[in-house]
Write an enzyme that holds these catalytic residues in place. Sequence first.
Site, PDB file in Angstrom:
ATOM      1  N   THR A  84      -9.805  -1.547   5.869  1.00  0.00           N
ATOM      2  CA  THR A  84     -10.418  -2.447   5.552  1.00  0.00           C
ATOM      3  C   THR A  84     -11.335  -3.156   6.378  1.00  0.00           C
ATOM      4  O   THR A  84     -12.414  -3.870   6.318  1.00  0.00           O
ATOM      5  CB  THR A  84      -9.414  -3.746   4.941  1.00  0.00           C
ATOM      6  OG1 THR A  84      -8.875  -3.261   3.899  1.00  0.00           O
ATOM      7  CG2 THR A  84      -9.911  -4.928   4.712  1.00  0.00           C
ATOM      8  N   SER A 122      -6.994   3.757   3.621  1.00  0.00           N
ATOM      9  CA  SER A 122      -5.909   4.387   4.257  1.00  0.00           C
ATOM     10  C   SER A 122      -4.737   5.025   3.364  1.00  0.00           C
ATOM     11  O   SER A 122      -4.048   5.619   3.885  1.00  0.00           O
ATOM     12  CB  SER A 122      -5.163   3.370   5.320  1.00  0.00           C
ATOM     13  OG  SER A 122      -4.594   2.392   4.533  1.00  0.00           O
ATOM     14  N   THR A 157      -4.439  -0.892   6.758  1.00  0.00           N
ATOM     15  CA  THR A 157      -3.117  -1.413   6.892  1.00  0.00           C
ATOM     16  C   THR A 157      -2.069  -0.901   5.850  1.00  0.00           C
ATOM     17  O   THR A 157      -0.928  -0.963   6.117  1.00  0.00           O
ATOM     18  CB  THR A 157      -3.201  -2.889   6.451  1.00  0.00           C
ATOM     19  OG1 THR A 157      -3.663  -3.299   5.260  1.00  0.00           O
ATOM     20  CG2 THR A 157      -3.859  -3.727   7.559  1.00  0.00           C
ATOM     21  N   ASP A 158      -2.428  -0.096   4.796  1.00  0.00           N
ATOM     22  CA  ASP A 158      -1.636   0.073   3.810  1.00  0.00           C
ATOM     23  C   ASP A 158      -0.849   1.397   4.459  1.00  0.00           C
ATOM     24  O   ASP A 158       0.432   1.472   4.058  1.00  0.00           O
ATOM     25  CB  ASP A 158      -2.293   0.733   2.617  1.00  0.00           C
ATOM     26  CG  ASP A 158      -2.770  -0.443   1.709  1.00  0.00           C
ATOM     27  OD1 ASP A 158      -2.558  -1.515   1.946  1.00  0.00           O
ATOM     28  OD2 ASP A 158      -3.738  -0.251   0.898  1.00  0.00           O
TER      29      ASP A 158
END
Length: 346
Positions: free
Chosen positions: A15, A57, A88-89
């Site tokens: 992101t 990710s 972030t995932d």
Amino acid sequence: MNSKKRILVIGTGGTIASKQSESGLIPLMSAEELVSHVPDVLEYAEIDAIQVCNLDSTDITPSDWIIFTKAIKDNYDKYDGFVICHGTDTLAYTAAAISYLVQESSKPIVITGAQKPIDSEDTDARRNLRDSILYASNDDSHQVSIVFDGKVIAGTRAKKEKSKSYDAFSSINYPYLAIIRDGRIIRYIKDDFILAASMKETHLPGFADVVSDKVFTLKMTPGFDKSLLSVIFDKYDCIIVESFGLGGIPSYLMDEFRRLMESHNTIVIISTQVVNEGSDMTVYGVGHDVKADFDLIETYDMTPESAFAKACWILGKQSFAASHFINHNDFKVDFYRPINHDLTTV
């Protein structure tokens, strides 16, 4: 800091590097573009940037961890610190994996990301990247950590607990290493990384270049169909069972687990779905009996992300060294050896 530190920013997508498209956010920005949004860091750091991939990710796999590790290894002598920009995932998985693939690093390896793209007006990305470069430029920073929302988390202790908020990550079963506020690093825990007197500045940490993709996480659910167990045991070399509570496995699955563990050379690790305080299979009969019968490995206070990454690393090491033979005793010794704060001594 007496002089500017040399920091390498490694772009992987996510992101933080995304732009809006007709189908939603897509990673498009390069690592150099990311750095251009935080020009003030040049006051205390000399920055170079490279791009190793540009992925959401959710598409990151264990083989990508090797690519990230190689980028660090190939540039280790040239820089004082490293910052990986990541979605972030799966950021917690990657941070844990790098903790095992790059061990005992005297230089800081920081992983960060953002909940909004860096060119958004109200983004958290600029703060996270700025803080990460600051932390990577500090003499007292070592090993692998996550910097996010002003918090510094050991690379093996993070979990994403919020899908939209800026304070997305928590440190599980371990204190934050530090916080970063108004450009100052406030350390809660004195870094326990002690560089031996004989170590030179050119000393390299331990780098690994192979991981296994034969690790499966099985989440227990009420009424789980036991016929699925044989399929999973046939396909994977290690199964991490996310059990109920302290480590309970439903009694109706016990016979099938016993049969499969006796017939397969498969590592079985028991973890828990409960986020905090860890597992302890000895408390209830539903966990005590199966652990006693098979001397199962238990995660205790490790995060599921770290358990998964650590198993991938250990199996990769064993398969590389011994032609895919799984040595259960060696696996257990490696799994219970604390690395980068991942496990309270058992």
